[in-house]
Structures are given as structure tokens and as C-alpha cells.
Write an enzyme that holds these catalytic residues in place. Structure first.
Site, short mmCIF file in Angstrom:
data_model
loop_
_atom_site.label_atom_id
_atom_site.label_comp_id
_atom_site.label_asym_id
_atom_site.label_seq_id
_atom_site.Cartn_x
_atom_site.Cartn_y
_atom_site.Cartn_z
N GLU A 93 3.87 2.69 10.74
CA GLU A 93 3.91 2.66 9.27
C GLU A 93 2.73 1.87 8.72
O GLU A 93 2.51 0.72 9.09
CB GLU A 93 5.25 2.08 8.80
N ARG A 123 10.50 22.15 -13.59
CA ARG A 123 9.63 21.00 -13.80
C ARG A 123 8.24 21.42 -14.27
O ARG A 123 7.62 20.76 -15.11
CB ARG A 123 9.53 20.19 -12.51
N HIS A 165 4.61 15.50 -6.66
CA HIS A 165 4.91 16.02 -5.32
C HIS A 165 3.90 17.10 -4.96
O HIS A 165 3.50 17.87 -5.82
CB HIS A 165 6.33 16.62 -5.33
P1 ADP Z 1 8.40 11.96 2.98
O1 ADP Z 1 9.13 12.12 1.68
O2 ADP Z 1 7.74 13.19 3.40
O3 ADP Z 1 9.22 11.32 4.03
P2 ADP Z 1 7.31 9.46 2.13
O4 ADP Z 1 6.35 9.33 1.02
O5 ADP Z 1 8.72 9.05 1.87
O6 ADP Z 1 7.22 10.95 2.67
O7 ADP Z 1 6.84 8.61 3.38
C1 ADP Z 1 5.57 8.72 3.95
C2 ADP Z 1 5.32 7.42 4.72
O8 ADP Z 1 4.17 7.57 5.54
C3 ADP Z 1 5.04 6.21 3.82
O9 ADP Z 1 5.87 5.15 4.19
C4 ADP Z 1 3.57 5.90 4.07
O10 ADP Z 1 3.26 4.55 3.92
C5 ADP Z 1 3.40 6.38 5.49
N1 ADP Z 1 2.01 6.73 5.85
C6 ADP Z 1 1.13 7.46 5.12
N2 ADP Z 1 -0.03 7.57 5.78
C7 ADP Z 1 0.11 6.91 6.95
C8 ADP Z 1 -0.74 6.65 8.06
N3 ADP Z 1 -2.00 7.11 8.10
N4 ADP Z 1 -0.25 5.92 9.08
C9 ADP Z 1 1.02 5.43 9.06
N5 ADP Z 1 1.86 5.63 8.03
C10 ADP Z 1 1.42 6.36 6.99
#
Ligand code: ADP
Length: 640
Positions: A202, A456, A576
Site C-alpha cells: 500500500e 449521474r 470514478h
Molecule cells: P478500489 O475501489 O478499486 O479498491 P481504492 O481507491 O479503494 O480502489 O484503492 C486503491 C488503493 O491502491 C489505495 O489505497 C491506493 O493508495 C493504493 N495504490 C495506488 N497506487 C498504488 C501503488 N503504486 N502501489 C501501492 N498501492 C497503490
């Protein structure tokens, strides 16, 4: 009124590493520590020691400048909070915060930031992305107290945490998940339930992504159930509305999976301990009353149960503050990911099983969304003037990484905007709408302009035609009988009113005056709207915008006629991205020839083809759990 009283002494690193939800529960009292280590199953090299310490020279300079004692300040984050700081002659010795910030979002910041301030004896710390209001409030409160104690705020702001470089690390596990948002955590828990060791990478310091910032509603219907009968709903209706609501551009087989498995996803969440309200809601743009509403505000309920699962099960860990940079491909199989740790060190994570990409969408990446819209004319230019509901960590990284290993991208031009953004930030914070049944939108001329129960994209395109792209959401006591109630984002309506982010009046005339719309037009607008609501002379008939949504089943909204009346300004905001990595029914990622890329799975907003041109409100969370679980299951079962 519920108040959380937190006491701090030192120690930030643990809270930050554990992330939002564990931090929310911890009450650190130690005065040393500051070692952060991440252990993975079968870790080969896990020498990851981080030391965060004060910039000693500068900190020393700020010593001896306080008038000892405890000082307090009242500031407003998501809600009002009281910050109390205790000083000796030469140090900040204690920070206490009484707050009601949202669990999992603002609340952890009320722990981690004071801990950091105490540790470095300075104020040069960054706000936490996704919780900026809370972060700014904490800093403002401490600054106020420093000022009262005669301290030098500017000198303290110059004191920043010093980060000592971490070592490179390499680790191997069964399943690697990239992104600890909605889809990633569903995949991780599912794979763990199948007995696999899982590492989640993360980028930020908290789990949740955009999912935790959402209104939380989860479209799902159980065929033949009492609820389905009561609200005249069925899986087939969910399918038809989803498919048609996206102009039939979604992949039908994926839509079927979404709606068919939605209710079992609810059951899965309930088994994990998540609670839902008894009555479903009609989310803005959801078109039907099938939004299962979590009891916890926003998307926090999902992550509370994931954190609880992690606390009670071995073998699932999230490595925070670590950014996935590229995928490892060996003999055509995706076998792992190369990441950058928070001090620029390299962390390589290899998978015995599959790798799941769940990095979310690209709505917050202006360059990427502008590129995706080249040659299209649905939206005006979505440049930096149009803000976003997205957290700053979700920037389309996964899409670029997937493309580098040959993944096919589809429907990238399908971008969703909402008419519900905060005028300053674009976020959903301050959105006073509950169900779409009980509000209307009026422009600066006091007139309605769209079907508020509609799609939307239609609502937002309508808003772009109004003066200054600006509208007010209007409602009455049906939604907030006395003002102490919460909106869907964990905010008290009265607090929003006090902060000038919403308006509350005893009469419609007064409300018109507060928001500066022509009174006669405004009153005529409300009167006409009320005629179609239950009890009105045109009850049951669509209005001039084609609106048919005037009741919410249980409560029978009876129009906007009972004080207190409320209003809040809203603007278009990018929400989105429906396009992304192409997957099949097993969430296997497809390459540009339509073939599966072995070992590689994707779920959530990073994928494309599930919603088409327009996503129904309430379908995103369903997507994250349904497809996240499939990805977790598949990655757990994958063998090379
Ligand atoms: P979804 O709704 O598809 O699950 P989210 O926006 O809830 O997407 O979650 C995406 C997650 O991925 C976020 O917590 C974000 O910080 C994490 N993230 C985005 N890019 C990266 C990356 N390069 N490496 C690790 N985590 C990432």
C-alpha cells in the site's frame, strides 16, 4: 455527545505503520521505540529498520521558550475538536484531543499527528492524504496552543522528521496484492481465508483508498427475499439497470457476475462482522432502492472488519508507505512486484501464487484523464479546474504498470463525474444528501434543471449548463429532523452549518435569502416539486424533468415542506474511471491479443468494462467486493 479522549506521549511510527484502523484503537504511552519492521511469510531479507527522529539542532533551538502549563484550542476538522497541549519550559510534553472525527479516516490522524509532534518537538509534519481537514485542524490547534504558551510557531514549523534510509528488502509469499483499498483488501482476505499467506502493498499510510471515502452504499438484491418483494427488485432488474445505465457498453458477462454475486458478497461481509441498516437506500444515480447501507459512516465499515480479520488471523499483512513501481515477469508469468519504500529503498515481493492488481482508478490524475478523453466530446475539458473526489494516492499507477506487461486497456474514455463535489475541494465531504428520494437541486436562479433521480452523467452534464457550474442541494426535515444527525460522510449537519458549508432555515423564504437565489422563483420551484410528492395533486406522475423518484418506501418523503430546511452548494467533480485493464470472468488480466497473462489478476476501479459509459451509484463497492473476492480466490489457487 460521544467524545473520544486520547492521550499521547511519544511514538508515531507504530501507529502509522499499522494504518488507520489499528491506530484508532491504540493509546501509546511509551516514550521510546521507533522501530518499524515488516515481516512477511518466508521473508528472505527483511532488514527494514526505519528511524524517525527530530532534527536535533533545530529542536534544541526551540527549547526553553514556553510558559509552562496546559493550553487548549477549539478547532474544526470534520467536526469541532478540542486540542489541549501541555508544555514544560523547554518541551511539549503532552497533547490530548477530544474529537469525533470519522473512525478510520480522521480519528487515526488525531493519534498519529500528536505523536509525531511530541516525538520531533516540532510542527514540520505533512498532513495525511484523505484526511486533510482533520490534519489541518490538529496542526492549527497545536499552533494555537504554542502561541498561547509563547512559543515560536515558525521555528517549530522548521523542525521536520528526519528519515534514516531503510535497507532494500526481498520477500516471498503466496499471494501479492497491490493496493489496500476496497478490492485489494477483499482479495487479500479471501486469499487468506483459503489458507494462503498474503502481502498487500500500500502506497499510503492507511488502508481504504477511495473506497473508505465513499458514501458506503452497496447495491445488492437477493432474489425472492422480503426486501426484494417490498422494493419490487430482482437480480434481473439490477442487471438491466446496470447494463442500460452504462449504455450497454459494459461486458455483459461481467455485469452478470456483479449482480449475481452481489448478495453473497453482503453475506460474506456480514460473516466478517459488518453491519448494514435494515432499509436499503437509493444512492444518487443508483436508480433504484437497493443500496445496502453500512451502519458505520462512509466506507469505514469495510475496513474495520478487514482490520479485525487481520488482528485475529496470521499470514496477512499490509506493508504501508510502499509504492508498487513495476511488475516482475518471468517466462511470461507475472511473479511479483518491485516497489519503492518510503525512503527510496527497493522492496521486491515475489508470489508463489498469483499477483492481484487493485490500485484503483485515475480520476485524480489530470494528465491521464485528459489523455483518455482526447477525441471525445461528452465532457468539457477535465483539466485541473475540475476537482476530484479521489484521494491523492490513487493516480492510475496500476494501469501504467499493467500496460507495461502487455495488458489491454479498454473504455478509458468512460469517466464518471458527480454533481456533488465540495465547491472548494471537489470531495464528497459536506454532501448533505442521504437518499436521492428526498432532495432537489436548484441553480443560482432558484430553478431545478434535472431529474435528481436520474443518471449521474445526465445530472452532471445538466449542472455544467448552469451559471458558474454551481447548484444548491435542497431538502427538509425528512432528512435531518433536528440537525444533530449525520450525513453519509460522518458529519453532523449542524457542524456543517456552523462551518458555513451548509445552510439551515426555519422558512423557505429565509433559506432563499441565505443562499442568495430569487425568492419567488425558489418558492415556485419547491411548490411545483411538491405537487408530485406523496399527498400532492400530481402524486405518481413524472415531473417536467422525467423524475419519478419521490418516495423512499419506508418513510414516504412528502415533499419539501417541513422545517428545518437545508441547502448546500455543490459543483461537478471527477469521481470514478470506468475504463482500465481488461479482465475476464476469473479476473485474469488479458493482453492486447485477448489472451490471459498468467499469474496476473485485477479487480476494482483499475479494471474496465464492468459499468460501461456511466456507473450506477452504489455499484462500485459491489464491484470491489465481488471481483476482489474472485481475484483473491483465483490468485490463491494459481500455481505456476
Ligand atoms: P478500489 O475501489 O478499486 O479498491 P481504492 O481507491 O479503494 O480502489 O484503492 C486503491 C488503493 O491502491 C489505495 O489505497 C491506493 O493508495 C493504493 N495504490 C495506488 N497506487 C498504488 C501503488 N503504486 N502501489 C501501492 N498501492 C497503490
Amino acid at each position: 455527545m460521544r467524545k473520544n479522549r486520547r492521550f499521547f506521549a511519544v511514538m508515531a511510527a507504530t501507529a502509522l505503520t499499522m494504518g488507520a484502523l489499528s491506530a484508532c484503537q491504540s493509546q501509546p504511552t511509551e516514550t521510546t521505540a521507533v522501530t518499524e519492521s515488516t515481516t512477511a511469510s518466508e521473508t528472505t531479507v527483511a532488514e527494514t529498520t526505519a528511524q524517525t527522529k527530530a532534527e536535533e539542532t533545530t529542536a534544541a533551538e526551540s527549547k526553553g521558550v514556553y510558559t509552562p502549563g496546559t493550553y487548549s484550542a477549539t478547532v474544526t476538522g470534520m467536526r469541532e475538536m478540542t486540542v489541549s497541549v501541555t508544555f514544560s519550559t523547554d518541551a511539549i510534553t503532552d497533547i490530548q484531543i477530544e474529537h469525533e472525527e470519522t473512525p478510520g479516516i480522521g480519528a487515526p490522524v488525531c493519534e498519529s499527528m500528536p505523536a509525531q509532534i511530541l516525538e520531533i518537538q516540532g510542527l514540520g509534519i505533512d498532513s495525511i492524504s484523505g484526511a486533510t481537514l482533520t490534519s489541518n485542524a490538529v496542526l492549527a490547534g497545536v499552533e494555537d496552543c504554542v502561541s498561547q504558551a509563547g512559543g515560536d510557531i515558525e521555528a517549530l514549523k522548521a523542525v521536520k522528521p528526519e528519515v534514516v534510509a531503510e535497507a532494500d528488502a526481498e520477500m516471498t509469499t503466496d499471494v501479492v496484492v497491490i493496493g489496500a483499498g476496497g478490492a485489494g483488501m477483499a482479495a487479500a482476505v479471501q486469499a487468506s481465508q483459503q489458507g494462503k499467506n498474503v502481502i498487500v502493498i500500500e502506497k499510503s499510510s492507511q488502508m481504504g483508498g477511495n473506497t473508505i471515502l465513499s458514501g458506503g452504499a452497496f447495491n445488492a438484491v437477493e432474489d425472492g427475499s422480503e426486501m426484494a418483494k417490498k422494493y419490487e427488485d430482482s437480480v434481473e432488474k439490477h442487471y438491466t439497470q446496470t447494463f442500460n445505465g452504462g449504455d450497454q457498453q459494459a461486458k455483459p458477462e461481467l455485469v452478470h457476475i456483479l449482480v449475481d454475486q452481489a448478495w453473497s458478497a453482503v453475506d460474506w461481509l456480514k460473516d466478517l462482522g459488518m453491519e448494514f441498516e435494515d432499509t436499503p437506500t437509493t444512492v444518487a444515480g443508483g436508480l433504484w432502492q437497493r443500496g445496502q447501507k453500512p451502519v458505520e459512516p462512509e466506507g469505514t465499515g469495510f475496513f474495520i472488519v478487514y482490520q479485525n480479520y487481520m488482528n485475529s488471523h496470521e499470514g496477512l499483512e499490509v506493508i504501508y508507505n510502499t509504492t508498487a513501481k513495476s511488475l516482475i515477469v518471468e517466462d511470461g508469468i507475472v511473479t511479483g512486484v518491485v516497489c519503492e519504500g518510503k525512503t527510496g529503498n527497493q522492496i521486491t515481493v515475489k508470489a508463489n501464487g498469483g499477483v492481484v492488481l487493485a490500485t484503483g482508478g485515475f480520476g485524480g490524475n489530470v494528465e491521464m484523464r485528459m489523455k483518455a478523453l482526447e477525441g471525445t466530446d461528452k465532457w468539457p475539458a477535465l483539466d485541473e479546474n475540475i476537482k476530484t473526489t479521489n484521494t491523492s494516492n490513487v493516480t492510475g499507477d496500476g494501469i501504467a504498470m499493467a500496460q507495461e506487461v502487455g495488458a489491454n486497456l479498454i473504455q478509458m474514455e468512460n469517466i464518471q463525474l458527480l454533481p456533488l463535489g465540495d465547491p472548494q475541494t471537489g470531495s464528497l465531504s459536506g454532501n448533505i444528501g442521504h437518499g436521492a428520494t428526498s432532495f432537489i437541486f436548484v441553480n443560482k436562479e432558484g430553478k431545478r434543471f434535472t431529474d435528481e433521480g436520474g443518471r449521474r452523467d445526465d445530472m452532471t452534464l445538466g449542472l455544467f449548463k448552469q451559471t458558474d457550474n454551481f447548484m444548491y442541494m435542497i431538502m427538509d426535515s425528512d432528512t435531518y429532523p433536528n440537525g444533530t444527525e449525520l450525513n453519509n460522510f460522518g458529519e453532523h449537519i449542524n457542524d456543517l452549518v456552523d462551518a458555513g458549508r451548509a445552510y439551515k432555515a426555519d422558512t423557505l423564504e429565509e433559506l432563499a435569502g441565505m443562499i442568495g437565489v430569487p425568492q419567488d422563483e425558489f418558492l415556485a420551484t419547491i411548490e411545483e416539486y411538491n405537487r408530485h410528492c406523496p399527498g400532492g395533486d400530481m402524486e405518481g406522475e413524472p415531473d417536467e424533468f422525467g423524475r419519478t423518484l419521490f418516495t423512499d418506501g419506508e418513510k414516504k418523503n412528502n415533499g419539501i415542506n417541513t422545517p428545518p430546511f437545508y441547502a448546500a452548494g455543490r459543483v461537478p467533480t471527477v469521481h470514478h474511471t470506468m475504463g482500465g485493464v481488461e479482465i475476464n470472468e476469473k479476473t485474469e488480466v488479458l493482453n492486447t491479443e485477448g489472451n490471459v497473462i498468467p499469474g496476473f489478476y485485477a479487480a476494482g476501479e483499475v479494471t474496465g468494462g464492468i459499468h460501461g459509459t456511466n456507473r450506477l451509484g452504489g455499484n462500485a463497492l459491489t464491484e470491489t467486493i465481488v471481483f476482489g473476492r474472485i481475484a483473491g480466490e483465483q490468485a490463491a489457487a494459481y500455481t505456476k
